[in-house]
Scaffold this active site. Structure first.
Site, PDB file in Angstrom:
ATOM      1  N   HIS A 114       0.978  -1.021  -0.071  1.00  0.00           N
ATOM      2  CA  HIS A 114      -0.079  -0.705   0.477  1.00  0.00           C
ATOM      3  C   HIS A 114       1.204   1.246   0.056  1.00  0.00           C
ATOM      4  O   HIS A 114       2.422   0.972   0.313  1.00  0.00           O
ATOM      5  CB  HIS A 114      -0.540   0.015   0.521  1.00  0.00           C
ATOM      6  CG  HIS A 114      -0.738   0.093   2.036  1.00  0.00           C
ATOM      7  ND1 HIS A 114       0.287  -1.099   3.132  1.00  0.00           N
ATOM      8  CD2 HIS A 114       0.186   1.137   4.071  1.00  0.00           C
ATOM      9  CE1 HIS A 114       0.757  -1.146   4.326  1.00  0.00           C
ATOM     10  NE2 HIS A 114       0.528   0.181   4.336  1.00  0.00           N
ATOM     11  N   HIS A 127       0.712   5.142   1.302  1.00  0.00           N
ATOM     12  CA  HIS A 127       0.029   6.280   1.970  1.00  0.00           C
ATOM     13  C   HIS A 127      -0.003   7.255   0.749  1.00  0.00           C
ATOM     14  O   HIS A 127       1.297   8.141   0.552  1.00  0.00           O
ATOM     15  CB  HIS A 127       0.722   6.908   3.258  1.00  0.00           C
ATOM     16  CG  HIS A 127       0.946   5.581   4.277  1.00  0.00           C
ATOM     17  ND1 HIS A 127       0.218   5.873   5.651  1.00  0.00           N
ATOM     18  CD2 HIS A 127       1.548   4.708   4.219  1.00  0.00           C
ATOM     19  CE1 HIS A 127       0.418   4.357   6.089  1.00  0.00           C
ATOM     20  NE2 HIS A 127       1.396   3.936   5.422  1.00  0.00           N
TER      21      HIS A 127
HETATM   22  P1  5GP Z   1       2.269   0.360   7.151  1.00  0.00           P
HETATM   23  O1  5GP Z   1       2.851   1.026   8.570  1.00  0.00           O
HETATM   24  O2  5GP Z   1       2.032  -1.106   7.052  1.00  0.00           O
HETATM   25  O3  5GP Z   1       2.371   1.058   6.359  1.00  0.00           O
HETATM   26  O4  5GP Z   1       0.697   0.948   7.450  1.00  0.00           O
HETATM   27  C1  5GP Z   1      -0.997   0.349   7.821  1.00  0.00           C
HETATM   28  C2  5GP Z   1      -2.218   1.349   7.911  1.00  0.00           C
HETATM   29  O5  5GP Z   1      -2.794   0.946   7.699  1.00  0.00           O
HETATM   30  C3  5GP Z   1      -1.646   2.064   9.445  1.00  0.00           C
HETATM   31  O6  5GP Z   1      -1.852   3.413   8.717  1.00  0.00           O
HETATM   32  C4  5GP Z   1      -3.479   1.910   9.641  1.00  0.00           C
HETATM   33  O7  5GP Z   1      -3.771   3.119  10.487  1.00  0.00           O
HETATM   34  C5  5GP Z   1      -3.630   1.591   8.673  1.00  0.00           C
HETATM   35  N1  5GP Z   1      -4.972   0.154   8.688  1.00  0.00           N
HETATM   36  C6  5GP Z   1      -4.982  -0.666  10.130  1.00  0.00           C
HETATM   37  N2  5GP Z   1      -5.608  -1.485   9.544  1.00  0.00           N
HETATM   38  C7  5GP Z   1      -6.500  -0.712   9.085  1.00  0.00           C
HETATM   39  C8  5GP Z   1      -8.223  -0.871   8.709  1.00  0.00           C
HETATM   40  O8  5GP Z   1      -8.750  -1.838   9.180  1.00  0.00           O
HETATM   41  N3  5GP Z   1      -8.859  -0.056   8.003  1.00  0.00           N
HETATM   42  C9  5GP Z   1      -8.046   0.872   7.566  1.00  0.00           C
HETATM   43  N4  5GP Z   1      -9.112   1.972   7.328  1.00  0.00           N
HETATM   44  N5  5GP Z   1      -6.491   0.922   7.712  1.00  0.00           N
HETATM   45  C10 5GP Z   1      -6.152   0.232   8.988  1.00  0.00           C
END
Ligand code: 5GP
Ligand code: ZN
Length: 136
Positions: A100, A102
């Protein structure tokens, strides 16, 4: 679709999300823990762990969707700029293992700060690491 992957489930509509944009290849939805107002995530519908593994076509579609979302954020939220961020592996803060990006709208008066204090490198340090990257 990978078992027990929350983002696969969001893409399939099996878990709720505030979806803001979607097409055949990608879905964009609001991050549940936003860094700023409007912080969203763009994912390819196909599962891959992260940047190391995402297919080139999915990467292309995700980048294009992130750009469309960025333009939408500028128009609808009136942000002053934005950051595009990807975390690959826990060492780089990855917590959800479905690729993903951001898309984080930025506002002139928002509280986010750079997480590092950049320092100027010595020339031989740059030459050394560049040589390692070039290989041979
Ligand atoms: P990472 O740390 O892997 O780059 O980002 C994962 C992101 O996913 C985090 O910013 C977290 O807030 C978001 N996230 C985690 N679980 C969920 C969820 O169930 N729904 C949504 N909409 N976002 C999520
Ligand atoms: Zn997945």
């Amino acid at each position: 679709m990978a078992e027990d992957c929350i983002f696969c489930k969001i893409a399939a509509g099996e878990l709720p999300s505030e979806t803001v944009q979607e097409d055949e290849y990608t879905v964009a939805f609001m991050d549940i823990n936003p860094w700023t107002r409007g912080h969203a995530l763009v994912i390819p519908r196909n599962h891959s762990r992260n940047l190391y593994e995402v297919g080139e076509e999915d990467l292309r579609h995700t980048a294009a969707a992130a750009q469309r979302l960025a333009l939408r954020m500028r128009q609808r939220l009136g942000c002053d700029g934005l950051n595009l961020l990807n975390a690959t592996e826990p060492a780089a803060w990855q917590t959800v293992f479905h690729f993903h990006v951001h898309v984080i709208p930025r506002y002139a008066d928002d509280p986010l700060q750079l997480p590092v204090r950049p320092r100027q490198a010595e020339q031989d340090e740059l030459a050394q690491v560049a040589a390692e990257l070039r290989g041979g």
